[in-house]
Write an enzyme that holds these catalytic residues in place. Structure first.
Site, PDB file in Angstrom:
ATOM      1  N   HIS A  31       0.412  -1.440   0.042  1.00  0.00           N
ATOM      2  CA  HIS A  31       0.296  -0.453   0.139  1.00  0.00           C
ATOM      3  C   HIS A  31       0.706   1.343   0.144  1.00  0.00           C
ATOM      4  O   HIS A  31       2.748   1.131   0.152  1.00  0.00           O
ATOM      5  CB  HIS A  31      -1.072  -0.132   1.688  1.00  0.00           C
ATOM      6  CG  HIS A  31      -0.055  -0.196   2.398  1.00  0.00           C
ATOM      7  ND1 HIS A  31       0.113   0.401   3.076  1.00  0.00           N
ATOM      8  CD2 HIS A  31      -0.322  -0.830   3.660  1.00  0.00           C
ATOM      9  CE1 HIS A  31       1.307   0.057   4.277  1.00  0.00           C
ATOM     10  NE2 HIS A  31       0.715  -0.927   4.359  1.00  0.00           N
ATOM     11  N   HIS A  34       4.495   1.670   2.699  1.00  0.00           N
ATOM     12  CA  HIS A  34       4.962   0.590   2.047  1.00  0.00           C
ATOM     13  C   HIS A  34       6.331   1.167   0.156  1.00  0.00           C
ATOM     14  O   HIS A  34       6.825   1.207   0.290  1.00  0.00           O
ATOM     15  CB  HIS A  34       4.547  -0.749   0.845  1.00  0.00           C
ATOM     16  CG  HIS A  34       4.252  -1.710   2.359  1.00  0.00           C
ATOM     17  ND1 HIS A  34       3.073  -1.882   2.252  1.00  0.00           N
ATOM     18  CD2 HIS A  34       5.034  -2.875   3.197  1.00  0.00           C
ATOM     19  CE1 HIS A  34       2.429  -2.722   2.897  1.00  0.00           C
ATOM     20  NE2 HIS A  34       3.971  -3.094   3.771  1.00  0.00           N
ATOM     21  N   SER A 182      -2.387  -0.303   6.989  1.00  0.00           N
ATOM     22  CA  SER A 182      -2.310  -1.447   7.192  1.00  0.00           C
ATOM     23  C   SER A 182      -2.802  -2.114   6.131  1.00  0.00           C
ATOM     24  O   SER A 182      -3.741  -2.169   5.994  1.00  0.00           O
ATOM     25  CB  SER A 182      -2.212  -1.549   8.654  1.00  0.00           C
ATOM     26  OG  SER A 182      -2.154  -3.083   8.836  1.00  0.00           O
TER      27      SER A 182
END
Ligand code: PAF
Length: 280
Positions: A31, A34, A182
Site C-alpha cells: 500500500h 510501503h 496497514s
C-alpha cells in the site's frame, strides 16, 4: 527489474549491484505506506531491492498467516513502476530449509506491548530481517514508524550483531481521517472502518495534553483511553503505553530530554490495530 527466488541468486546479484543498495523488506500486499519506503529507497540509492515474504515464524498459531492478504502480481507491477531493480520473493523452504534451528532472540526491548501480546513474534521478525540483511547486504534498509516497536527491535539487533546496515525509519502514512495504512485494514467491515480512526484520535488527545504540559504517563494514557472507551465496536484495548522510543521500556513520567513513544493496540472485529506517535 529482476525477480529472484533463491538466496544464492539474491546474494550473487546483490554483490554485483551498484552501491549504495537500498532494501525495503515487506510481506507484500503493498500500500502507499510501503510505497513511501520504496520511493525513499529509490531516491537515496544507486540500486534498490525489495523483498516480499510472508514470514511464517512471526505469526502465532492462532494468527492470520494462512489468510494474510497476498497480491504478488499487483505488488510486482507496483515495484516495477517505482523503479525497483531486484525483488526477492523466496518460497518458505528457501528461507527456512528442513532442519533450520537458529534464531535471533531480542531481549527486553521485545518484552512489552506487541511482544507481550504476540509471544515469539519479534523472534520471528528479528530472525528473518537478520537473514535478509545477511543475504542481501544492503547499505540501508527502510521501515515504517507505524510498527514502532518492530523498528526499535530491528535497530537494536542491527547494532548488537554489528550488521552494519543504516536502518531508516519513515513516517506513518495515514488515510485522510487519520487511520494508519496497514495491509490488515482490508479485513475491517464498513462500520469497523468508521470506528478505526478513533485510535489516531486517542493518540492525538494524548499528545495534546503532553503539549499542554502534562508529564504524568498515567494521565496522558487516560486521555487516550477516554476516546477509545466511547467506541462500542472496540472489543478490547490491549494497551495504551508510554515508552522510551529507543529502548521500549515503560515510563511513569515523560522526560524532556529523550524521545518518547505513545503506542496503542486495540481489537476491532477481526483486526488488531496498532499505531503510535513519537512526542516531540
Ligand atoms: O513489517 C513487515 O512487513 C514485516 O514484519 C517484515 C519487517 C518485512 C519482516 O517480515
Amino acid at each position: 527489474m529482476q525477480v529472484i527466488t533463491t538466496c544464492a541468486e539474491m546474494s550473487r546479484l546483490s554483490w554485483a549491484a551498484e552501491r549504495p543498495l537500498g532494501l525495503v523488506p515487506t510481506m507484500g500486499a503493498l500500500h502507499e505506506g510501503h510505497l513511501s519506503l520504496v520511493r525513499q529507497a529509490r531516491t537515496d540509492s544507486a540500486a534498490m531491492a525489495a523483498s516480499i515474504f510472508v514470514n511464517p515464524t512471526q505469526f502465532g498459531p492462532n494468527e492470520d498467516f494462512a489468510t494474510y492478504p497476498r497480491s504478488l502480481e499487483r505488488d510486482l507491477e507496483l515495484l516495477q513502476a517505482e523503479g525497483a531493480d531486484l525483488v526477492f520473493v523466496p518460497p518458505p523452504h528457501e528461507v527456512y530449509p528442513d532442519g533450520f534451528d537458529t534464531w535471533v532472540e531480542p531481549g527486553s526491548i521485545a518484552e512489552g506491548m506487541e511482544g507481550a501480546a504476540r509471544p515469539g513474534h519479534f523472534r520471528g521478525v528479528a530472525t528473518v530481517v537478520a537473514k535478509l540483511f545477511t543475504i542481501i547486504r544492503p547499505d540501508r534498509a527502510y521501515f515504517g514508524q507505524k510498527d514502532g516497536q518492530q523498528v526499535a527491535v530491528i535497530r537494536k539487533m542491527n547494532a548488537d550483531l554489528n550488521l552494519g546496515v543504516d536502518v531508516v525509519t519513515m513516517p506513518t502514512i495515514r488515510e485522510p481521517d487519520g487511520l494508519a495504512l496497514s495491509s490488515r485494514n482490508a479485513y475491517l467491515s464498513a462500520e469497523e472502518r468508521e470506528t478505526a480512526p478513533a485510535v489516531y484520535r486517542a493518540l492525538c488527545a494524548a499528545e495534546d495534553i503532553w503539549r499542554r504540559g502534562e508529564r504524568d504517563a498515567g494521565r496522558i494514557q487516560r486521555a487516550a483511553h477516554n476516546i477509545l472507551s466511547r467506541e462500542p465496536l472496540i472489543d478490547a484495548v490491549d494497551y495504551v503505553s508510554t515508552v522510551d522510543a529507543e529502548t521500549m521500556q515503560p515510563l511513569e513520567t515523560v522526560p524532556d530530554h529523550r524521545p518518547v513513544m505513545i503506542a496503542i493496540a486495540v481489537r476491532l472485529g477481526p483486526v488488531r490495530l496498532i499505531d503510535n506517535v513519537v512526542l516531540g
